[in-house]
Design a protein around this motif. Structure first.
Motif, PDB file in Angstrom:
ATOM      1  N   VAL A 297       0.842  -1.203   0.000  1.00  0.00           N
ATOM      2  CA  VAL A 297       0.000   0.000   0.000  1.00  0.00           C
ATOM      3  C   VAL A 297       0.869   1.243   0.000  1.00  0.00           C
ATOM      4  O   VAL A 297       0.694   2.147  -0.821  1.00  0.00           O
ATOM      5  CB  VAL A 297      -0.941   0.010   1.230  1.00  0.00           C
ATOM      6  N   VAL A 298       1.825   1.301   0.907  1.00  0.00           N
ATOM      7  CA  VAL A 298       2.690   2.474   1.016  1.00  0.00           C
ATOM      8  C   VAL A 298       3.526   2.625  -0.252  1.00  0.00           C
ATOM      9  O   VAL A 298       3.668   3.727  -0.786  1.00  0.00           O
ATOM     10  CB  VAL A 298       3.588   2.387   2.269  1.00  0.00           C
ATOM     11  N   ASP A 299       4.057   1.514  -0.781  1.00  0.00           N
ATOM     12  CA  ASP A 299       4.856   1.564  -1.998  1.00  0.00           C
ATOM     13  C   ASP A 299       4.049   2.131  -3.162  1.00  0.00           C
ATOM     14  O   ASP A 299       4.541   2.963  -3.924  1.00  0.00           O
ATOM     15  CB  ASP A 299       5.377   0.165  -2.340  1.00  0.00           C
ATOM     16  N   THR A 300       2.812   1.703  -3.304  1.00  0.00           N
ATOM     17  CA  THR A 300       1.957   2.186  -4.378  1.00  0.00           C
ATOM     18  C   THR A 300       1.722   3.685  -4.266  1.00  0.00           C
ATOM     19  O   THR A 300       1.836   4.421  -5.250  1.00  0.00           O
ATOM     20  CB  THR A 300       0.606   1.451  -4.380  1.00  0.00           C
ATOM     21  N   VAL A 301       1.404   4.147  -3.072  1.00  0.00           N
ATOM     22  CA  VAL A 301       1.137   5.576  -2.875  1.00  0.00           C
ATOM     23  C   VAL A 301       2.399   6.398  -3.117  1.00  0.00           C
ATOM     24  O   VAL A 301       2.359   7.439  -3.771  1.00  0.00           O
ATOM     25  CB  VAL A 301       0.562   5.836  -1.469  1.00  0.00           C
ATOM     26  N   VAL A 302       3.535   5.932  -2.631  1.00  0.00           N
ATOM     27  CA  VAL A 302       4.792   6.664  -2.824  1.00  0.00           C
ATOM     28  C   VAL A 302       5.150   6.720  -4.302  1.00  0.00           C
ATOM     29  O   VAL A 302       5.574   7.758  -4.805  1.00  0.00           O
ATOM     30  CB  VAL A 302       5.933   6.035  -1.996  1.00  0.00           C
ATOM     31  N   ARG A 303       4.942   5.636  -5.031  1.00  0.00           N
ATOM     32  CA  ARG A 303       5.210   5.648  -6.477  1.00  0.00           C
ATOM     33  C   ARG A 303       4.296   6.647  -7.190  1.00  0.00           C
ATOM     34  O   ARG A 303       4.731   7.352  -8.094  1.00  0.00           O
ATOM     35  CB  ARG A 303       5.038   4.260  -7.068  1.00  0.00           C
ATOM     36  N   ASP A 304       3.026   6.713  -6.773  1.00  0.00           N
ATOM     37  CA  ASP A 304       2.106   7.676  -7.369  1.00  0.00           C
ATOM     38  C   ASP A 304       2.548   9.102  -7.073  1.00  0.00           C
ATOM     39  O   ASP A 304       2.470   9.972  -7.937  1.00  0.00           O
ATOM     40  CB  ASP A 304       0.677   7.454  -6.870  1.00  0.00           C
TER      41      ASP A 304
ATOM     42  N   THR B 176      -6.023   3.377  17.927  1.00  0.00           N
ATOM     43  CA  THR B 176      -7.380   3.930  17.881  1.00  0.00           C
ATOM     44  C   THR B 176      -7.693   4.637  16.577  1.00  0.00           C
ATOM     45  O   THR B 176      -8.838   4.665  16.147  1.00  0.00           O
ATOM     46  CB  THR B 176      -7.618   4.926  19.047  1.00  0.00           C
ATOM     47  N   ASN B 177      -6.681   5.245  15.935  1.00  0.00           N
ATOM     48  CA  ASN B 177      -6.916   5.899  14.653  1.00  0.00           C
ATOM     49  C   ASN B 177      -5.612   6.007  13.878  1.00  0.00           C
ATOM     50  O   ASN B 177      -4.542   5.729  14.405  1.00  0.00           O
ATOM     51  CB  ASN B 177      -7.571   7.271  14.828  1.00  0.00           C
ATOM     52  N   THR B 178      -5.734   6.433  12.639  1.00  0.00           N
ATOM     53  CA  THR B 178      -4.582   6.617  11.759  1.00  0.00           C
ATOM     54  C   THR B 178      -4.650   8.015  11.186  1.00  0.00           C
ATOM     55  O   THR B 178      -5.718   8.479  10.800  1.00  0.00           O
ATOM     56  CB  THR B 178      -4.605   5.586  10.608  1.00  0.00           C
ATOM     57  N   ARG B 179      -3.514   8.685  11.148  1.00  0.00           N
ATOM     58  CA  ARG B 179      -3.438  10.023  10.578  1.00  0.00           C
ATOM     59  C   ARG B 179      -2.345  10.056   9.521  1.00  0.00           C
ATOM     60  O   ARG B 179      -1.290   9.446   9.701  1.00  0.00           O
ATOM     61  CB  ARG B 179      -3.134  11.047  11.656  1.00  0.00           C
ATOM     62  N   ALA B 180      -2.620  10.753   8.437  1.00  0.00           N
ATOM     63  CA  ALA B 180      -1.622  10.959   7.389  1.00  0.00           C
ATOM     64  C   ALA B 180      -1.572  12.446   7.073  1.00  0.00           C
ATOM     65  O   ALA B 180      -2.600  13.115   7.018  1.00  0.00           O
ATOM     66  CB  ALA B 180      -1.986  10.165   6.136  1.00  0.00           C
ATOM     67  N   LYS B 181      -0.376  12.960   6.880  1.00  0.00           N
ATOM     68  CA  LYS B 181      -0.202  14.364   6.509  1.00  0.00           C
ATOM     69  C   LYS B 181       0.759  14.434   5.332  1.00  0.00           C
ATOM     70  O   LYS B 181       1.738  13.691   5.275  1.00  0.00           O
ATOM     71  CB  LYS B 181       0.359  15.186   7.666  1.00  0.00           C
ATOM     72  N   ILE B 182       0.447  15.346   4.407  1.00  0.00           N
ATOM     73  CA  ILE B 182       1.316  15.597   3.268  1.00  0.00           C
ATOM     74  C   ILE B 182       1.730  17.055   3.302  1.00  0.00           C
ATOM     75  O   ILE B 182       0.900  17.945   3.476  1.00  0.00           O
ATOM     76  CB  ILE B 182       0.614  15.283   1.936  1.00  0.00           C
ATOM     77  N   TYR B 183       3.023  17.263   3.153  1.00  0.00           N
ATOM     78  CA  TYR B 183       3.593  18.603   3.135  1.00  0.00           C
ATOM     79  C   TYR B 183       4.229  18.847   1.779  1.00  0.00           C
ATOM     80  O   TYR B 183       4.775  17.940   1.167  1.00  0.00           O
ATOM     81  CB  TYR B 183       4.684  18.747   4.206  1.00  0.00           C
ATOM     82  N   PHE B 184       4.134  20.065   1.302  1.00  0.00           N
ATOM     83  CA  PHE B 184       4.853  20.489   0.110  1.00  0.00           C
ATOM     84  C   PHE B 184       5.755  21.622   0.539  1.00  0.00           C
ATOM     85  O   PHE B 184       5.287  22.665   0.987  1.00  0.00           O
ATOM     86  CB  PHE B 184       3.896  20.973  -0.991  1.00  0.00           C
TER      87      PHE B 184
ATOM     88  N   SER C 278       4.033  12.678  -9.627  1.00  0.00           N
ATOM     89  CA  SER C 278       3.490  14.035  -9.598  1.00  0.00           C
ATOM     90  C   SER C 278       4.589  15.044  -9.902  1.00  0.00           C
ATOM     91  O   SER C 278       5.761  14.792  -9.655  1.00  0.00           O
ATOM     92  CB  SER C 278       2.920  14.358  -8.220  1.00  0.00           C
ATOM     93  N   LYS C 279       4.172  16.201 -10.426  1.00  0.00           N
ATOM     94  CA  LYS C 279       5.173  17.236 -10.656  1.00  0.00           C
ATOM     95  C   LYS C 279       5.732  17.699  -9.323  1.00  0.00           C
ATOM     96  O   LYS C 279       5.031  17.719  -8.308  1.00  0.00           O
ATOM     97  CB  LYS C 279       4.584  18.404 -11.431  1.00  0.00           C
ATOM     98  N   ASN C 280       6.985  18.060  -9.303  1.00  0.00           N
ATOM     99  CA  ASN C 280       7.664  18.515  -8.081  1.00  0.00           C
ATOM    100  C   ASN C 280       7.621  17.480  -6.968  1.00  0.00           C
ATOM    101  O   ASN C 280       7.620  17.823  -5.795  1.00  0.00           O
ATOM    102  CB  ASN C 280       7.059  19.829  -7.570  1.00  0.00           C
ATOM    103  N   ALA C 281       7.593  16.213  -7.333  1.00  0.00           N
ATOM    104  CA  ALA C 281       7.427  15.156  -6.334  1.00  0.00           C
ATOM    105  C   ALA C 281       8.516  15.171  -5.272  1.00  0.00           C
ATOM    106  O   ALA C 281       8.272  14.795  -4.144  1.00  0.00           O
ATOM    107  CB  ALA C 281       7.389  13.789  -7.011  1.00  0.00           C
ATOM    108  N   SER C 282       9.695  15.599  -5.619  1.00  0.00           N
ATOM    109  CA  SER C 282      10.779  15.585  -4.640  1.00  0.00           C
ATOM    110  C   SER C 282      10.517  16.548  -3.491  1.00  0.00           C
ATOM    111  O   SER C 282      11.217  16.525  -2.496  1.00  0.00           O
ATOM    112  CB  SER C 282      12.109  15.921  -5.316  1.00  0.00           C
ATOM    113  N   HIS C 283       9.509  17.380  -3.634  1.00  0.00           N
ATOM    114  CA  HIS C 283       9.205  18.359  -2.606  1.00  0.00           C
ATOM    115  C   HIS C 283       8.078  17.919  -1.676  1.00  0.00           C
ATOM    116  O   HIS C 283       7.725  18.629  -0.767  1.00  0.00           O
ATOM    117  CB  HIS C 283       8.819  19.699  -3.243  1.00  0.00           C
ATOM    118  N   TYR C 284       7.472  16.777  -1.934  1.00  0.00           N
ATOM    119  CA  TYR C 284       6.387  16.288  -1.085  1.00  0.00           C
ATOM    120  C   TYR C 284       6.928  15.397   0.015  1.00  0.00           C
ATOM    121  O   TYR C 284       7.834  14.601  -0.213  1.00  0.00           O
ATOM    122  CB  TYR C 284       5.362  15.488  -1.897  1.00  0.00           C
TER     123      TYR C 284
END
Length: 92
Positions: A7-14, A33-41, A18-24
């Motif tokens: 799952v993680v490999d697929t998302v990271v490859r996607d 109890t829960n899962t959190r995901a954050k994306i930074y640019f 993306s343009k400017n991917a090296s910046h994400y």
């Protein structure tokens, strides 16, 4: 059977397509109890205050595989990442 690494490999490859991917940056906190995901640019010359560059955030159910099982944990991680990607405008 769905594996968390797949799952993680697929998302990271996607993200890499993306343009400017090296910046994400993707961070995932999968707990009992829960899962959190954050994306930074962040530009390469960004300061260390990454919260200034938060572009997407997702939440989902528990991801502790001892508690919920591996398939459910992987699905929670995928769900949180997908939600964060949608907020960030990144197609999954």
């Amino acid at each position: 059977m769905l594996h968390l690494a797949e799952v993680v490999d697929t998302v990271v490859r996607d993200l890499a397509k993306s343009k400017n991917a090296s910046h994400y940056w993707l961070g995932v906190d999968g707990g009992g109890t829960n899962t959190r995901a954050k994306i930074y640019f962040a530009p390469l010359d960004a300061d260390l205050e990454l919260e200034n560059y938060l572009v997407g955030e997702g939440r989902s159910d528990a991801a502790n595989f001892h508690r919920v099982g591996l398939e459910s944990a992987a699905a929670s991680v995928k769900s949180a990442i997908t939600e964060a990607c949608l907020q960030a405008g990144i197609s999954t």
